[in-house]
Design a protein around this motif. Structure first.
Motif: not given
Ligand SMILES: [Zn+2]
Length: 465
Positions: A310-319
């Protein structure tokens, strides 16, 4: 002889629209974009089309951004029943963009009608409805890059990767009329070769007539590494100041680039903020489409994978905050948050609510990373406005406003010259999709560097192909 009419994005950047007509009566519309920016430009969206919509055989769409696609439902409502040809990813993104746009049109009309009724004025109708948009979406016909198809008798179209956003294309039209074939190439929006997720725009070598965008015809972008350093410094400063960072961003393209860049800073242990909010339902859904078409992205680290993370997994602090309740809960963060929200030019969307809560606070920072058309709130901030009007309130601008040029999704001047210069035969060149002063700078550069005279067409001008 085939005729080409310059109907939109002429001496301006929005409302992309061109009409190609053959002597045999075939009519193909190239893009059908929404006018965005100044009120008088937006009023252009309400004007009737300068052609009979029912007589158009097909639409060929360069990419999904609304300034290229946003009047399609209106075209269908006016009687257009033909196919809308686009790349596969553009066809997918189109649904997202147009349904969101229809929603905004309906809500705006509803709000204005309520206000008008109080002073005894008649109601207003939305530019188009969700129902009209759903109907138009049935007319989509997806195609792969490099696969020629006949859009109308005598007009063969091939899409080439433009490297601007997912699915974006350079459109090649081979037009046969009276036994003679002429090639028209429309650059669409040309990507920035330094953009992290997209390939460089495809180089083509042959055309008879070339339409080239000129959004950044007057300058080169800053080096992307310097830009990332600049972003890092701004984020550190915001952290030290104890304020939030607001980043207005287009849901498709810019948002995914930003997640990639912030992910890089995170992996290097340089991101001090512990919370990055992606406060845009549309961007969250666009992320899924980017993931589905990951094989079209320029990400060597994913080569050989059959499924992308998932694109979101590129940035673990993304909510991600899809619901209005989750969005409102962000207001509890007075410091330490990075908020990415639409709209990209601050003309609507959730970014306005975050402006209301943060723009007047001097410890906050706003990062503008995309093009801001004249007349938009984003442009006013870039130009240093001390007060702005938003959500029917006047708000002081005390936050620090930063403009980052290097992340642009458009080719800069040298890249435009390089792309055009690959055409071996010097086609007739027309500059489109740019503000007049920037086009004039590009026109001059073409003469000085390539000894090539480009023309700047007038709105409504028609040429023989
Ligand atoms: Zn675009």
């Amino acid at each position: 002889m085939a005729l080409l009419s310059f109907l939109g994005a002429i001496q301006q950047v929005t409302g992309s629209c061109y009409l190609l007509e053959t002597h045999d009566g075939a009519k193909v519309l190239l893009d059908c974009g929404l006018h965005q920016g100044r009120r008088q430009e937006e009023e252009g969206n309400r004007l009737p089309f300068p052609f009979d919509a029912a007589s158009i055989d097909a639409v060929v769409l360069s990419h999904a951004h609304l300034d290229h696609s946003g009047l399609l439902p209106k075209l269908a409502a006016a009687g257009f029943r033909g196919p809308v040809h686009a790349t596969e990813a553009t066809s997918e993104l189109l649904e997202l963009m147009l349904m969101d746009s229809a929603n905004i049109q309906e809500k705006d009309a509803e709000w204005e009608t309520r206000w008008r009724q109080r002073i005894g004025k008649p109601p207003v109708k939305p530019l188009y409805t969700r129902l009209e948009t759903e109907r138009l979406l049935q007319q989509r016909r997806p195609h792969g890059y490099g696969e020629p198809f006949e859009a109308a008798p005598g007009i063969t179209v091939t899409f080439h990767d433009a490297g601007h956003i997912l699915g974006s294309s350079i459109v090649q039209l081979d037009v046969t009329d009276f036994g003679r074939t002429r090639r028209l190439v429309f650059s669409g929006d040309l990507g920035n070769v330094h953009s992290p997720l997209m390939h460089a725009p495809t180089y083509l070598e042959q055309a008879d007539v070339l339409l080239m965008e000129s959004t950044y015809g007057d300058r080169d972008h800053r080096n992307p590494d310097e830009t990332l350093e600049e972003l890092s410094r701004i984020l550190d400063q915001a952290h030290a100041d104890g304020g939030n960072v607001l980043i207005p961003a287009f849901s498709v393209g810019r948002t995914q680039d930003l997640i990639y860049h912030l992910g890089k800073l995170y992996q290097q242990g340089r991101l001090k903020q512990q919370a990055v909010f992606l406060d845009s339902p549309m961007a969250i859904r666009a992320n899924d489409i980017y993931r589905r078409f990951f094989d079209q992205l320029d990400l060597p680290e994913l080569a050989g994978h059959t499924a992308a993370p998932k694109i979101e997994s590129w940035l673990p602090v993304l909510r991600t905050t899809p619901t209005p309740e989750e969005s409102m809960a962000i207001n509890r963060f007075k410091s330490g948050a990075i908020i990415i929200a639409g709209s990209g030019m601050c003309t609507g969307g959730r970014i306005l609510h975050h402006f209301k809560h943060n723009l007047w606070r001097q410890e906050c920072h706003v990062v503008i990373a995309g093009f801001q058309a004249a007349g938009t709130l984003g442009r006013a901030l870039v130009d240093g406005a001390r007060h702005v009007k938003l959500l029917h309130q006047r708000i002081g601008v005390n936050a620090q406003i930063h403009t980052l040029g290097g992340f642009s999704a458009h080719a800069g001047q040298s890249q435009l010259l390089d792309w055009a210069g690959r055409f071996a035969n010097r086609p007739e060149l027309y500059l489109v999709h740019g503000e007049l002063d920037k086009m004039k700078v590009l026109q001059q550069a073409l003469i000085e560097r390539l000894n090539w005279n480009a023309r700047i067409p007038e709105p409504g001008e028609r040429i023989a192909l």
